[in-house]
Write a protein that holds these residues in place. Structure first.
Motif, mmCIF file in Angstrom:
data_model
loop_
_atom_site.group_PDB
_atom_site.id
_atom_site.type_symbol
_atom_site.label_atom_id
_atom_site.label_comp_id
_atom_site.label_asym_id
_atom_site.label_seq_id
_atom_site.Cartn_x
_atom_site.Cartn_y
_atom_site.Cartn_z
ATOM 1 N N ILE A 1 72.727 30.689 44.660
ATOM 2 C CA ILE A 1 73.760 31.359 45.453
ATOM 3 C C ILE A 1 73.170 32.577 46.174
ATOM 4 O O ILE A 1 73.488 32.862 47.310
ATOM 5 N N ASP A 2 72.260 33.266 45.477
ATOM 6 C CA ASP A 2 71.636 34.433 46.107
ATOM 7 C C ASP A 2 70.269 34.718 45.488
ATOM 8 O O ASP A 2 70.039 34.373 44.330
ATOM 9 N N VAL A 3 69.406 35.334 46.293
ATOM 10 C CA VAL A 3 68.075 35.711 45.800
ATOM 11 C C VAL A 3 67.760 37.125 46.272
ATOM 12 O O VAL A 3 67.990 37.455 47.427
ATOM 13 N N VAL A 4 67.270 37.960 45.382
ATOM 14 C CA VAL A 4 66.766 39.285 45.761
ATOM 15 C C VAL A 4 65.290 39.348 45.367
ATOM 16 O O VAL A 4 64.931 39.001 44.241
ATOM 17 N N VAL A 5 64.476 39.773 46.337
ATOM 18 C CA VAL A 5 63.037 39.837 46.059
ATOM 19 C C VAL A 5 62.686 41.211 45.504
ATOM 20 O O VAL A 5 63.014 42.230 46.117
ATOM 21 N N ASN A 6 62.027 41.254 44.374
ATOM 22 C CA ASN A 6 61.554 42.529 43.819
ATOM 23 C C ASN A 6 60.169 42.877 44.356
ATOM 24 O O ASN A 6 59.935 43.975 44.794
ATOM 25 N N GLN A 7 59.266 41.914 44.275
ATOM 26 C CA GLN A 7 57.974 42.089 44.943
ATOM 27 C C GLN A 7 57.484 40.741 45.432
ATOM 28 O O GLN A 7 57.454 39.768 44.666
ATOM 29 N N LEU A 8 57.096 40.715 46.700
ATOM 30 C CA LEU A 8 56.530 39.498 47.262
ATOM 31 C C LEU A 8 55.031 39.515 46.965
ATOM 32 O O LEU A 8 54.320 40.432 47.370
ATOM 33 N N THR A 9 54.584 38.528 46.214
ATOM 34 C CA THR A 9 53.175 38.495 45.807
ATOM 35 C C THR A 9 52.312 37.908 46.916
ATOM 36 O O THR A 9 52.697 36.936 47.552
ATOM 37 N N GLU A 10 51.147 38.537 47.126
ATOM 38 C CA GLU A 10 50.219 37.993 48.122
ATOM 39 C C GLU A 10 48.907 37.623 47.457
ATOM 40 O O GLU A 10 48.455 38.321 46.552
#
Ligand code: 4AD
Ligand code: MG
Length: 430
Positions: free
Chosen positions: A91-100
């Motif tokens: 239903i929803d997604v919140v990104v805490n840290q996008l890993t690279e």
């Protein structure tokens, strides 16, 4: 919003839940993205359907990378094909840290590379399942002992003397004096048993063994029960009850993990008391009959142990070894003083020794004689001799190697995967 862990989603079928975790893996078929989430407690597939979410959310999910930390809100749905039986619709997604540039892709890597990245390798499904099973083994072993009236009495790590031989000691500088990292908590467990009756210690043990094998760690964990007024036969019974309880608990509580690592469950289901028993004498006869080049008095190496253990589906006790093969503190058989009242418990399927145990010498003069024979410094063992001087009683105990047990129960090829951060010959990092 219900915040829940993946291992608990079954309680929330049909409801919206929040999971705080990481993106483990992702597949996409254009209109649907399959996010595989992990949160430490388990793994679950989360479905993002283009027709059911906003274009922004769908796009955000397309850009999610492996090991990004995310909060996911979704509705729990049962699905027979899922290993855990459940999936969720996002239903929803919140990104805490996008890993690279995450270094460990989910494909085959060389062992040295994985060991260099052990701090990340433990996030994989297989490694985290093994560590959860390790936890279950330790937890259930303590549970068994606690339920049987044992007191956890911890032994020191820094010790003044040796117990299991002088060759593999780690020496440290203790304010200008020599001290050693503990090889075993046993001597202290013996003292505690005289104070508390039934005790156990659980702690790290250190052996500077120059052996690079699939079974040896330099630092490993050992669980050591010790019981006053317990003799050899009772010691064996305690060991088989403990080990069968551990296996039963893992089968009951960690079946998903066992399946995730591909363990042959039926082999574990064989592990019921009583275990098999064979005297050292009979073991030598059996080995000779099978063309091993071995004589009475020789110790067993891993080929001998593997051969003997493979004769059975259950763990095998080898009892009453020659005195000179074993440590100084073991009680001789009164009818045959050349052998001692000891046992090695060999796990089936070629895993070798997981327990070493014995009845201890309780006679003062005999203990003095054995310390002298082994050239051990009498002054340092004075306190240990006191146990034979003031109300001495027969007593017995054993040491269960945690990592060897994990390797066997998980069916692993190598001991390096049984502990979060293995210490091995030529490896102290990460
Ligand atoms: O047979 P061991 O040396 O026995 C003792 O230390 C006794 N003092 C225990 C006691 O009676 N309280 O070691 C016990 C167990 C082994 O059976 C094995 O499972 C494990 O400890 N072990 C090791 N595990 C990993 N790496 C090593 N280098 C190990 N050495 C022993
Ligand atoms: Mg041993």
């Amino acid at each position: 919003m219900i915040k829940c862990s993946i291992s608990d989603v079954k309680q929330y079928e049909g409801q919206e839940v929040l999971i705080k975790g990481w993106l483990y893996n992702k597949r996409s078929s254009g209109k649907i993205q399959f996010l595989q989430l992990r949160d430490g407690s388990g793994f679950i597939q989360a479905i993002v359907e283009k027709s059911r979410v906003s274009p922004e959310l769908f796009e955000l999910c397309e850009h999610l990378t492996q090991e990004s930390s995310i909060n996911v809100v979704g509705r729990v749905r049962s699905d027979k094909r899922a290993p855990s039986g459940y999936e969720m619709d996002v239903i929803d997604v919140v990104v805490n840290q996008l890993t690279e540039d995450y270094p460990i892709a989910l494909k085959e890597h060389g062992v040295e590379f994985l060991m260099d990245n052990r701090h990340l390798w433990i996030r994989t499904e297989r490694q985290s399942a093994i560590l959860r099973i390790r936890h279950e083994i330790i937890k259930s072993a303590m549970e068994f002992l606690n339920n049987h009236g044992f007191i956890k009495a911890d032994a020191p790590i820094i010790t003044p003397a040796t117990c299991e031989g002088t060759t593999d000691l780690f020496e440290i500088d203790y304010f200008g004096e020599s001290a050693y990292l503990s090889q075993t908590g046993q001597l202290y467990a013996e003292a505690c048993a005289m104070a508390l009756g039934k005790v156990y210690t659980l702690g790290p043990a250190f052996r500077a063994e120059k052996s690079k094998t699939r079974r040896h760690l330099i630092e490993f964990w050992m669980l050591e029960p010790e019981v006053a007024y317990l003799e050899h036969e009772g010691n064996l019974e305690l060991q088989e009850k403990l080990v069968s309880y551990i296996v039963e608990s893992v089968l009951k509580n960690r079946i998903l993990e066992l399946k995730a690592i591909g363990r042959d469950i039926s082999a574990l289901e064989e592990i019921k008391i009583p275990f098999e028993r064979m005297s050292y004498d009979d073991a030598i006869k059996t080995l000779k009959n099978n063309n091993f080049d071995i004589e009475w008095g020789d110790d067993f190496g891993s080929p001998e142990e593997t051969f003997l253990a493979n004769l059975y589906k259950k763990p095998l006790f080898i009892t009453e070894y020659p005195k000179h093969c074993k440590a100084f503190y073991m009680q001789p058989n009164p009818n045959r003083p050349e052998v001692v009242l000891c046992d090695d418990l060999l796990a089936p399927e070629g895993y070798g020794e997981i327990i070493g145990g014995s009845q201890r010498i309780h006679d003062y003069d005999l203990m003095v004689q054995r310390l002298e024979e082994e050239n051990l410094p009498m002054d340092i063992y004075k306190w240990y001799l006191d146990l034979r001087k003031y109300g001495s009683v027969p007593h017995s105990g054993f040491g269960l190697g945690i990592e060897r047990t994990v390797a066997w129960i998980c069916g692993l090829d190598h001991i390096r995967e049984t502990i979060p951060f293995p210490r091995m010959l030529y490896r102290v990092t990460p």
